[in-house]
Design an enzyme around this catalytic site. Sequence first.
Site, PDB file in Angstrom:
ATOM      1  N   HIS A 239     -69.242  93.986 -63.758  1.00 15.84           N
ATOM      2  CA  HIS A 239     -69.332  95.391 -63.302  1.00 15.84           C
ATOM      3  C   HIS A 239     -70.501  96.139 -63.956  1.00 15.84           C
ATOM      4  O   HIS A 239     -71.432  96.574 -63.290  1.00 15.84           O
ATOM      5  CB  HIS A 239     -68.054  96.159 -63.670  1.00 15.84           C
TER       6      HIS A 239
HETATM    7  C1  BDR Z   1     -65.079  99.586 -64.776  1.00 18.43           C
HETATM    8  O1  BDR Z   1     -63.891  99.923 -65.490  1.00 18.43           O
HETATM    9  C2  BDR Z   1     -63.960  99.443 -66.817  1.00 18.43           C
HETATM   10  O2  BDR Z   1     -62.808  98.742 -67.129  1.00 18.43           O
HETATM   11  C3  BDR Z   1     -65.163  98.544 -66.897  1.00 18.43           C
HETATM   12  O3  BDR Z   1     -65.772  98.640 -68.174  1.00 18.43           O
HETATM   13  C4  BDR Z   1     -66.062  99.041 -65.800  1.00 18.43           C
HETATM   14  O4  BDR Z   1     -66.899 100.066 -66.251  1.00 18.43           O
HETATM   15  C5  BDR Z   1     -64.738  98.606 -63.666  1.00 18.43           C
HETATM   16  O5  BDR Z   1     -63.863  99.187 -62.760  1.00 18.43           O
END
Ligand code: BDR
Length: 305
Positions: A239
């Site tokens: 992500h």
């Molecule tokens: C996002 O949510 C967090 O858990 C991760 O770091 C990322 O930024 C993904 O949905």
Amino acid sequence: MTKLIIDTDPGVDDAMAIFYAAAASEIELLGLTTIFGNVTVEMATRNALRLVEAAGLDIPVAAGANTPLALPPFKPSFHVHGDEGFGDIPAVSPNGAAIDESAADFLCRMAREHKGELVVCPIGPLTNIALAIQQDPDFIANVKRIVLMGGSYREGGNITPHAEANIYHDPHAAEVVFASGAAVEMVGLDVTHRILCTAEDFTEMAATAPTLGGMLQDMSHFYLEFYKSVGKLDGCSLHDPAAVIACTHPEWFTAEKVGIEVSCDGDTSGATIASKDGRVPTAVYTAVEAQKVKSLFMERIAQLS
Ligand code: BDR
Ligand code: CA
């Protein structure tokens, strides 16, 4: 050279994104700002300082908001990122401390000092960015791009059926950002779910960069177990690194220009949906050359110690 500030809630994939930025020669990392989300803001600041020191970076860390703009405080996502934010790795106190300036103040000042050049990459809830927009009428004009990890256009959610976690944790702040008229680019689940990182990839990171890649591998065990527990057996999504890579390689992403609004209540809270009120379009990334993003990420991590 891209002048960059990462707004972060480290977090396993946040650590991956920050180490990537440390290795990327085309990025001038001007600082980190911290936010609640995966962990509390106090832990996020501690973890950000630890990452900065581990990577040998000499950059400021500014502590940000500890609660959403309007919603009551959230319980951090310890079940995803571990009790201290880095999977099973125990907490380590950093040597340094956060600067004596809030995240929002630091963002506004840096946007002024690097007018027209600063790229802001939020990879946590958008509270600090909303506060910067609210407190400085010139912030949006001063910033070059806001490239955020968050939201979902057609992919559905990851924390509820409708919402992605970063937007869900402060939908009111996200709405401020999307409604602001700023040049926003949304690196959401439509693209990040296409870029996977497997246990074998973390083994390779540890082999090519024993200290920092090894640290990422140590963090990854807990994170990969979480992914398995929700039926994602092939690894975790890249992500936050994807958002940092979009800052310098937007040509690998396909954008649809859509005005975005954020649902702020009910079952759909945190959903990022097409707006009907003619607001300034966001570049919503809906497709990605995943292999290019992944290869560059692995290549850059291999350059670290
Ligand atoms: C996002 O949510 C967090 O858990 C991760 O770091 C990322 O930024 C993904 O949905
Ligand atoms: Ca994050």
